[in-house]
Design a protein around this motif. Structure first.
Motif, PDB file in Angstrom:
ATOM      1  N   ASP A  28       3.356   8.748   6.792  1.00  0.00           N
ATOM      2  CA  ASP A  28       4.370   8.562   7.843  1.00  0.00           C
ATOM      3  C   ASP A  28       5.620   9.411   7.578  1.00  0.00           C
ATOM      4  O   ASP A  28       6.753   8.936   7.675  1.00  0.00           O
ATOM      5  CB  ASP A  28       4.743   7.078   7.969  1.00  0.00           C
ATOM      6  N   GLY A  29       5.380  10.675   7.186  1.00  0.00           N
ATOM      7  CA  GLY A  29       6.500  11.607   7.030  1.00  0.00           C
ATOM      8  C   GLY A  29       7.197  11.568   5.680  1.00  0.00           C
ATOM      9  O   GLY A  29       8.117  12.342   5.438  1.00  0.00           O
ATOM     10  N   ARG A  30       6.782  10.657   4.784  1.00  0.00           N
ATOM     11  CA  ARG A  30       7.434  10.575   3.462  1.00  0.00           C
ATOM     12  C   ARG A  30       6.447  10.966   2.363  1.00  0.00           C
ATOM     13  O   ARG A  30       5.312  10.489   2.353  1.00  0.00           O
ATOM     14  CB  ARG A  30       7.918   9.146   3.180  1.00  0.00           C
ATOM     15  N   ILE A  31       6.890  11.794   1.422  1.00  0.00           N
ATOM     16  CA  ILE A  31       6.046  12.126   0.268  1.00  0.00           C
ATOM     17  C   ILE A  31       5.939  10.880  -0.605  1.00  0.00           C
ATOM     18  O   ILE A  31       6.949  10.232  -0.896  1.00  0.00           O
ATOM     19  CB  ILE A  31       6.664  13.295  -0.539  1.00  0.00           C
ATOM     20  N   VAL A  32       4.712  10.526  -0.999  1.00  0.00           N
ATOM     21  CA  VAL A  32       4.543   9.315  -1.811  1.00  0.00           C
ATOM     22  C   VAL A  32       3.856   9.661  -3.128  1.00  0.00           C
ATOM     23  O   VAL A  32       3.193  10.683  -3.258  1.00  0.00           O
ATOM     24  CB  VAL A  32       3.707   8.236  -1.069  1.00  0.00           C
ATOM     25  N   ARG A  33       4.046   8.778  -4.099  1.00  0.00           N
ATOM     26  CA  ARG A  33       3.357   8.899  -5.381  1.00  0.00           C
ATOM     27  C   ARG A  33       2.233   7.873  -5.407  1.00  0.00           C
ATOM     28  O   ARG A  33       2.339   6.817  -4.799  1.00  0.00           O
ATOM     29  CB  ARG A  33       4.326   8.635  -6.527  1.00  0.00           C
ATOM     30  N   THR A  34       1.175   8.202  -6.141  1.00  0.00           N
ATOM     31  CA  THR A  34       0.039   7.283  -6.185  1.00  0.00           C
ATOM     32  C   THR A  34       0.032   6.545  -7.529  1.00  0.00           C
ATOM     33  O   THR A  34       0.582   7.044  -8.499  1.00  0.00           O
ATOM     34  CB  THR A  34      -1.283   8.058  -6.028  1.00  0.00           C
ATOM     35  N   PRO A  35      -0.612   5.374  -7.619  1.00  0.00           N
ATOM     36  CA  PRO A  35      -1.276   4.670  -6.519  1.00  0.00           C
ATOM     37  C   PRO A  35      -0.258   4.153  -5.500  1.00  0.00           C
ATOM     38  O   PRO A  35       0.808   3.703  -5.883  1.00  0.00           O
ATOM     39  CB  PRO A  35      -1.993   3.519  -7.231  1.00  0.00           C
ATOM     40  N   TYR A  36      -0.637   4.276  -4.224  1.00  0.00           N
ATOM     41  CA  TYR A  36       0.258   3.869  -3.141  1.00  0.00           C
ATOM     42  C   TYR A  36      -0.484   2.879  -2.246  1.00  0.00           C
ATOM     43  O   TYR A  36      -1.631   3.124  -1.877  1.00  0.00           O
ATOM     44  CB  TYR A  36       0.672   5.103  -2.331  1.00  0.00           C
ATOM     45  N   TYR A  37       0.166   1.771  -1.929  1.00  0.00           N
ATOM     46  CA  TYR A  37      -0.494   0.761  -1.097  1.00  0.00           C
ATOM     47  C   TYR A  37       0.386   0.423   0.097  1.00  0.00           C
ATOM     48  O   TYR A  37       1.591   0.242  -0.041  1.00  0.00           O
ATOM     49  CB  TYR A  37      -0.759  -0.516  -1.915  1.00  0.00           C
ATOM     50  N   THR A  38      -0.229   0.401   1.267  1.00  0.00           N
ATOM     51  CA  THR A  38       0.499  -0.036   2.456  1.00  0.00           C
ATOM     52  C   THR A  38      -0.500  -0.696   3.395  1.00  0.00           C
ATOM     53  O   THR A  38      -1.626  -0.225   3.511  1.00  0.00           O
ATOM     54  CB  THR A  38       1.200   1.148   3.171  1.00  0.00           C
ATOM     55  N   SER A  39      -0.113  -1.773   4.021  1.00  0.00           N
ATOM     56  CA  SER A  39      -0.963  -2.601   4.895  1.00  0.00           C
ATOM     57  C   SER A  39      -2.431  -2.192   5.011  1.00  0.00           C
ATOM     58  O   SER A  39      -2.823  -1.501   5.945  1.00  0.00           O
ATOM     59  CB  SER A  39      -0.338  -2.689   6.291  1.00  0.00           C
ATOM     60  N   GLY A  40      -3.221  -2.623   4.032  1.00  0.00           N
ATOM     61  CA  GLY A  40      -4.672  -2.417   4.117  1.00  0.00           C
ATOM     62  C   GLY A  40      -5.160  -1.043   3.722  1.00  0.00           C
ATOM     63  O   GLY A  40      -6.327  -0.723   3.904  1.00  0.00           O
ATOM     64  N   VAL A  41      -4.283  -0.203   3.173  1.00  0.00           N
ATOM     65  CA  VAL A  41      -4.691   1.151   2.761  1.00  0.00           C
ATOM     66  C   VAL A  41      -4.209   1.413   1.337  1.00  0.00           C
ATOM     67  O   VAL A  41      -3.024   1.257   1.030  1.00  0.00           O
ATOM     68  CB  VAL A  41      -4.088   2.228   3.697  1.00  0.00           C
ATOM     69  N   LEU A  42      -5.143   1.815   0.459  1.00  0.00           N
ATOM     70  CA  LEU A  42      -4.795   2.167  -0.919  1.00  0.00           C
ATOM     71  C   LEU A  42      -5.103   3.648  -1.120  1.00  0.00           C
ATOM     72  O   LEU A  42      -6.187   4.110  -0.783  1.00  0.00           O
ATOM     73  CB  LEU A  42      -5.625   1.325  -1.899  1.00  0.00           C
ATOM     74  N   ILE A  43      -4.129   4.394  -1.651  1.00  0.00           N
ATOM     75  CA  ILE A  43      -4.339   5.820  -1.944  1.00  0.00           C
ATOM     76  C   ILE A  43      -4.221   6.016  -3.450  1.00  0.00           C
ATOM     77  O   ILE A  43      -3.238   5.590  -4.066  1.00  0.00           O
ATOM     78  CB  ILE A  43      -3.298   6.709  -1.230  1.00  0.00           C
ATOM     79  N   GLU A  44      -5.238   6.643  -4.040  1.00  0.00           N
ATOM     80  CA  GLU A  44      -5.221   6.944  -5.469  1.00  0.00           C
ATOM     81  C   GLU A  44      -5.441   8.437  -5.642  1.00  0.00           C
ATOM     82  O   GLU A  44      -6.088   9.066  -4.807  1.00  0.00           O
ATOM     83  CB  GLU A  44      -6.362   6.211  -6.199  1.00  0.00           C
ATOM     84  N   SER A  45      -4.935   8.986  -6.745  1.00  0.00           N
ATOM     85  CA  SER A  45      -5.256  10.392  -7.021  1.00  0.00           C
ATOM     86  C   SER A  45      -5.150  10.675  -8.499  1.00  0.00           C
ATOM     87  O   SER A  45      -4.428   9.991  -9.223  1.00  0.00           O
ATOM     88  CB  SER A  45      -4.336  11.329  -6.232  1.00  0.00           C
ATOM     89  N   ASN A  46      -5.920  11.679  -8.945  1.00  0.00           N
ATOM     90  CA  ASN A  46      -5.766  12.209 -10.292  1.00  0.00           C
ATOM     91  C   ASN A  46      -5.840  13.725 -10.180  1.00  0.00           C
ATOM     92  O   ASN A  46      -5.712  14.259  -9.082  1.00  0.00           O
ATOM     93  CB  ASN A  46      -6.842  11.627 -11.234  1.00  0.00           C
ATOM     94  N   GLU A  47      -6.048  14.417 -11.306  1.00  0.00           N
ATOM     95  CA  GLU A  47      -6.051  15.889 -11.242  1.00  0.00           C
ATOM     96  C   GLU A  47      -7.170  16.406 -10.338  1.00  0.00           C
ATOM     97  O   GLU A  47      -7.087  17.498  -9.797  1.00  0.00           O
ATOM     98  CB  GLU A  47      -6.247  16.513 -12.623  1.00  0.00           C
ATOM     99  N   ILE A  48      -8.258  15.636 -10.231  1.00  0.00           N
ATOM    100  CA  ILE A  48      -9.442  16.172  -9.559  1.00  0.00           C
ATOM    101  C   ILE A  48      -9.621  15.611  -8.151  1.00  0.00           C
ATOM    102  O   ILE A  48      -9.912  16.350  -7.220  1.00  0.00           O
ATOM    103  CB  ILE A  48     -10.711  15.871 -10.391  1.00  0.00           C
ATOM    104  N   TYR A  49      -9.465  14.310  -7.974  1.00  0.00           N
ATOM    105  CA  TYR A  49      -9.781  13.685  -6.688  1.00  0.00           C
ATOM    106  C   TYR A  49      -8.583  12.988  -6.058  1.00  0.00           C
ATOM    107  O   TYR A  49      -7.730  12.449  -6.750  1.00  0.00           O
ATOM    108  CB  TYR A  49     -10.894  12.637  -6.855  1.00  0.00           C
ATOM    109  N   THR A  50      -8.579  12.996  -4.739  1.00  0.00           N
ATOM    110  CA  THR A  50      -7.695  12.108  -3.986  1.00  0.00           C
ATOM    111  C   THR A  50      -8.608  11.132  -3.257  1.00  0.00           C
ATOM    112  O   THR A  50      -9.590  11.559  -2.639  1.00  0.00           O
ATOM    113  CB  THR A  50      -6.877  12.892  -2.935  1.00  0.00           C
TER     114      THR A  50
END
Length: 258
Positions: free
Chosen positions: A78-100
């Protein structure tokens, strides 16, 4: 349940069709296509990297009302740069060097290697409800993607139909009359690599011939250059899909191979 794209512009639909489409515009990869409220959409844009190989430049994911923009090493929600792990209403975003990775409670998992390979897994409650490069998820190959009523489409026509029309961006469609070269001279090498002992547990889980064909096309596209991208991308995809299907690929990478 899985749709993927990898390497030299290969696509595998939910229904298991594998095709080749080298478009460099923004495309609908997979969306909920019901008339009323659409629960999600995933758009992708490829470009050629400095080695002349296709890579996914960005992915645009909409889940309910949340907009997620992914680039290598960058996640914007939603227009903001986020750091992972990031959680918002029913959505989890994870990332490492290889995968998002994105996990959405509504029944979607997205996995991107931040380069050429993207995989989306969808709950079967979306059967018959999707459209885009991943097809309609009706469990029947070819039908409604490449054969629809009386019309039949080749892969390039089908791919061009998934373009997101953006009046501010000029973008050429690939030529629909192009035929893929036959590439048969590479069959033995591709078959040998994909049937190596490391993949013994994969043979019965996946359609081997699809990956042999994709590997042959990669070799053709590289015009015989000894380039790791031309071999490794399809073998990596075979290995990922095998793991995903419950298989256990052995160590197939070596110090001087992939």
């Amino acid at each position: 349940y899985v749709c993927s794209t990898w390497g030299n512009n290969h696509f595998k639909t939910f229904d298991g069709d594998v095709y080749h489409f080298s478009g460099y515009c923004e495309y609908n990869f997979v969306s909920d296509c019901r008339e009323a409220y659409k629960e999600f959409s995933v758009h992708i844009q490829r470009a050629l990297n400095h080695n002349g190989h296709p890579e996914i430049q960005y992915i645009l994911v909409k889940i309910k009302d949340i907009m997620i923009y992914l680039k290598p090493n960058l996640i914007v929600v939603d227009g903001r740069i986020v750091r992972t792990p990031y959680y918002t209403s029913g959505v989890l975003i994870e990332s490492n060097e290889i995968y998002t990775k994105i996990y959405a409670k509504l029944g979607l998992v997205l996995m991107w290697n931040q380069q050429d390979a993207l995989m989306v897994e969808l709950d079967n409650k979306f059967n018959n409800y999707t459209c885009g490069l991943c097809g309609d998820y009706n469990g029947i190959q070819i039908y409604n993607e490449f054969i629809n009523g009386d019309a039949s489409y080749n892969a390039i026509t089908y791919g061009n139909m998934q373009k997101i029309n953006n009046p501010s961006v000029k973008c050429e469609d690939p030529d629909e009359t192009q035929n893929l070269p036959s590439c048969n001279e590479h069959r033995d090498e591709c078959q040998r690599l994909l049937t190596s002992p490391a993949f013994a547990d994969c043979r019965l889980r996946l359609n081997l011939e699809m990956y042999i064909q994709a590997c042959m096309q990669d070799k053709c596209a590289c015009k015989g250059k000894d380039d790791s991208f031309c071999l490794c991308s399809t073998i990596s995809e075979y290995s990922r899909q095998c793991s995903h299907a419950g298989g256990h690929p052995g160590e197939w990478r070596t110090q001087n191979f992939c």
